[in-house]
Design an enzyme around this catalytic site. Structure first.
Site, PDB file in Angstrom:
ATOM      1  N   ASN A  86      -1.195 -11.946  -1.351  1.00 32.74           N
ATOM      2  CA  ASN A  86      -1.090 -10.673  -1.514  1.00 32.74           C
ATOM      3  C   ASN A  86      -2.505 -10.449  -2.923  1.00 32.74           C
ATOM      4  OD1 ASN A  86      -0.048  -7.869  -1.517  1.00 32.74           O
ATOM      5  ND2 ASN A  86       0.422  -8.137  -3.535  1.00 32.74           N
ATOM      6  N   LYS A  87      -2.578  -9.264  -3.259  1.00 32.39           N
ATOM      7  CA  LYS A  87      -3.737  -8.846  -4.108  1.00 32.39           C
ATOM      8  C   LYS A  87      -3.543  -9.997  -5.341  1.00 32.39           C
ATOM      9  CE  LYS A  87      -6.368  -6.590  -4.141  1.00 32.39           C
ATOM     10  NZ  LYS A  87      -7.599  -7.180  -3.436  1.00 32.39           N
ATOM     11  N   ASP A 128      -0.353  -9.419   2.293  1.00 36.13           N
ATOM     12  CA  ASP A 128      -1.418  -9.379   3.175  1.00 36.13           C
ATOM     13  C   ASP A 128      -1.075 -10.403   4.502  1.00 36.13           C
ATOM     14  OD1 ASP A 128      -2.750  -7.955   0.912  1.00 36.13           O
ATOM     15  OD2 ASP A 128      -4.211  -7.428   2.371  1.00 36.13           O
ATOM     16  N   GLN A 178      -6.667  -0.816  -8.150  1.00 40.09           N
ATOM     17  CA  GLN A 178      -5.866  -0.237  -7.082  1.00 40.09           C
ATOM     18  C   GLN A 178      -4.475   0.534  -7.514  1.00 40.09           C
ATOM     19  OE1 GLN A 178      -7.126  -3.123  -6.831  1.00 40.09           O
ATOM     20  NE2 GLN A 178      -7.641  -3.486  -4.421  1.00 40.09           N
ATOM     21  N   ARG A 184      -8.261   0.649   2.690  1.00 40.04           N
ATOM     22  CA  ARG A 184      -7.572  -0.640   2.232  1.00 40.04           C
ATOM     23  C   ARG A 184      -6.098  -0.872   2.459  1.00 40.04           C
ATOM     24  NH1 ARG A 184      -4.975   0.894  -1.297  1.00 40.04           N
ATOM     25  NH2 ARG A 184      -4.015  -1.335  -1.438  1.00 40.04           N
ATOM     26  N   GLY A 185      -5.546  -1.979   2.118  1.00 43.48           N
ATOM     27  CA  GLY A 185      -4.263  -2.292   2.223  1.00 43.48           C
ATOM     28  C   GLY A 185      -4.051  -2.831   3.714  1.00 43.48           C
ATOM     29  N   ALA A 186      -3.267  -3.762   3.552  1.00 45.85           N
ATOM     30  CA  ALA A 186      -3.043  -4.663   5.008  1.00 45.85           C
ATOM     31  C   ALA A 186      -2.737  -3.790   6.053  1.00 45.85           C
ATOM     32  CB  ALA A 186      -2.194  -5.791   4.820  1.00 45.85           C
TER      33      ALA A 186
HETATM   34  O1  MRU Z   1      -7.884  -5.615  -1.208  1.00 46.12           O
HETATM   35  P1  MRU Z   1      -6.867  -4.506  -0.868  1.00 46.12           P
HETATM   36  O2  MRU Z   1      -6.932  -3.241  -1.640  1.00 46.12           O
HETATM   37  O3  MRU Z   1      -7.143  -4.380   0.658  1.00 46.12           O
HETATM   38  O4  MRU Z   1      -5.298  -5.414  -0.958  1.00 46.12           O
HETATM   39  C1  MRU Z   1      -4.449  -4.884  -0.782  1.00 46.12           C
HETATM   40  C2  MRU Z   1      -3.083  -5.646  -1.269  1.00 46.12           C
HETATM   41  O5  MRU Z   1      -3.067  -6.664  -1.514  1.00 46.12           O
HETATM   42  C3  MRU Z   1      -1.582  -4.864  -0.872  1.00 46.12           C
HETATM   43  O6  MRU Z   1      -0.935  -5.248  -2.048  1.00 46.12           O
HETATM   44  C4  MRU Z   1      -1.153  -5.494   0.486  1.00 46.12           C
HETATM   45  O7  MRU Z   1      -2.373  -4.932   1.389  1.00 46.12           O
HETATM   46  C5  MRU Z   1      -0.047  -4.734   0.721  1.00 46.12           C
HETATM   47  S1  MRU Z   1      -0.382  -3.017   1.263  1.00 46.12           S
HETATM   48  C6  MRU Z   1       0.708  -2.246   1.776  1.00 46.12           C
END
Ligand code: MRU
Length: 352
Positions: free
Chosen positions: A254-255, A244, A203, A56-58
């Site tokens: 973002n999250k 994201d 997270q 996970r994470g963009a």
């Molecule tokens: O649902 P996730 O855990 O994939 O969400 C991740 C986020 O929102 C991060 O803050 C975002 O992807 C930036 S990661 C470098």
């Protein structure tokens, strides 16, 4: 690559096996209790790993899709026509995994373009996919390192709040917002980190705390509802988060919970930084209202550590992301430099 700043214990949580047939993923669902490496050979398994947050994470989602397509292509038919058809279907499947992070679509467009240019038999097409995926991942890693170079000196000394996980785990390695924090620490700036736990999937508590502890950077975890009180007492000097998707006008998806942090920062006159690779900026989208927001399984809200916390029969909501309007963002740190949100479109035009 300015590898002088990469930590010797550099974590590469999304990688291809040396023979190119297997996508190796550090399973983020099991952290911090266990470090389990998944070995994925098929595109369907890669898609499910993305959907279930094993990766996970963009930026990491984009890297997993590119490398996973390359690994999975060993299972495609040998004849060139059916091979290309299988590749197109695989790209479609990966594109359906998670809607919000634009990096996924950026990575898949990169792979589609590489395939369109490739000629030869199935072996040649496989080799083209592998090369394209490795180039993509190397570019993403380099972007993180550059963001650290630009952003590290910007962070004030003191306590820095971050939300979700934006570290090596969420990227090709090193991290976006966490990469900036890492760089500030390397530069000798006296910083400590407060990690929002980041309900519902934690997270921050599980992953950000694990990464920073591993690096020896001082970190404490707070529940998501504590930041305002700490800001009001002068105990937070800046916030930095990832993204994201960032629109042309600088709205930031973002999250979920990021918007709340940004509003609190504005109220307390605290800088709110966003760090993201240029691949997170969606220049075709003007406003954050257009960004598709993923709705995830309600059990992520109902359950905590596998135990139901809500009365049976009570509903829940689970939007995985929110949108912070550009007006609340102090600066966006990218590998191309640091921009105010209203400077993004001009920066993109100048780079053409
Ligand atoms: O649902 P996730 O855990 O994939 O969400 C991740 C986020 O929102 C991060 O803050 C975002 O992807 C930036 S990661 C470098």
């Amino acid at each position: 690559m300015t590898d002088t700043i990469l930590d010797p214990a550099f974590l590469q949580p999304v990688r291809l096996s040396p023979d190119g047939r297997v996508l190796q993923l550090l399973d983020q669902r099991a952290l911090p209790a266990r470090e389990i490496w998944l070995e994925l050979r098929e595109v369907e398994a890669v898609a499910q790993a993305i959907e279930s947050l094993a990766v996970r994470g963009a930026p990491a989602i984009g890297c997993a899709a590119a490398l996973g397509l390359a690994a999975g292509s060993w299972g495609f038919p040998e004849a060139t026509g059916p091979w290309r058809e299988a590749a197109a279907q695989a790209i479609e499947r990966l594109a359906r995994t998670r809607p919000t992070a634009v990096n996924l679509f950026h990575a898949l467009a990169h792979m589609r373009a590489a395939l369109a240019l490739a000629v030869g038999d199935a072996a040649a097409l496989r080799a083209a996919l592998r090369q394209a995926a490795l180039v993509y991942v190397a570019g993403e890693l380099q972007a993180c390192v550059r963001m650290g170079e630009f952003g590290g000196p910007l962070l004030p000394e003191g306590t820095i709040l971050t939300h979700c996980n934006t570290g090596a785990l969420a990227t090709a390695g090193w991290g976006t917002a966490l990469g900036v924090i890492r760089r500030a620490h390397q530069l000798g700036r006296d910083i400590r980190v407060l990690a929002d736990e980041t309900r519902p999937v934690l997270q921050g508590a599980r992953l950000t705390a694990w990464e920073l502890q591993r690096d020896g950077i001082p970190v404490e975890v707070i529940a998501d509802n504590m930041a305002g009180a700490l800001m009001s007492r002068g105990q937070i000097q800046a916030a930095i988060v990832g993204a994201d998707r960032i629109t042309r006008r600088g709205d930031v998806a973002n999250k979920i919970g990021t918007y709340t942090v940004a509003v609190l920062c504005r109220h307390h006159n605290i800088p709110f930084f966003v760090a993201a690779p240029w691949s997170t900026i969606d220049l075709e989208m003007e406003s954050g209202a257009e960004i598709p927001i993923e709705a995830r399984d309600l059990d992520e809200v109902h359950l905590h550590g596998g135990v139901r916390m809500t009365p049976a029969g009570v509903g829940a909501r689970n939007p995985a992301f929110d949108v912070t309007p550009a007006e609340l963002v102090t600066a966006i740190i990218t590998e191309r430099g640091v921009f105010r949100p209203d400077e993004l479109a001009a920066a993109a035009a100048a780079a053409k």
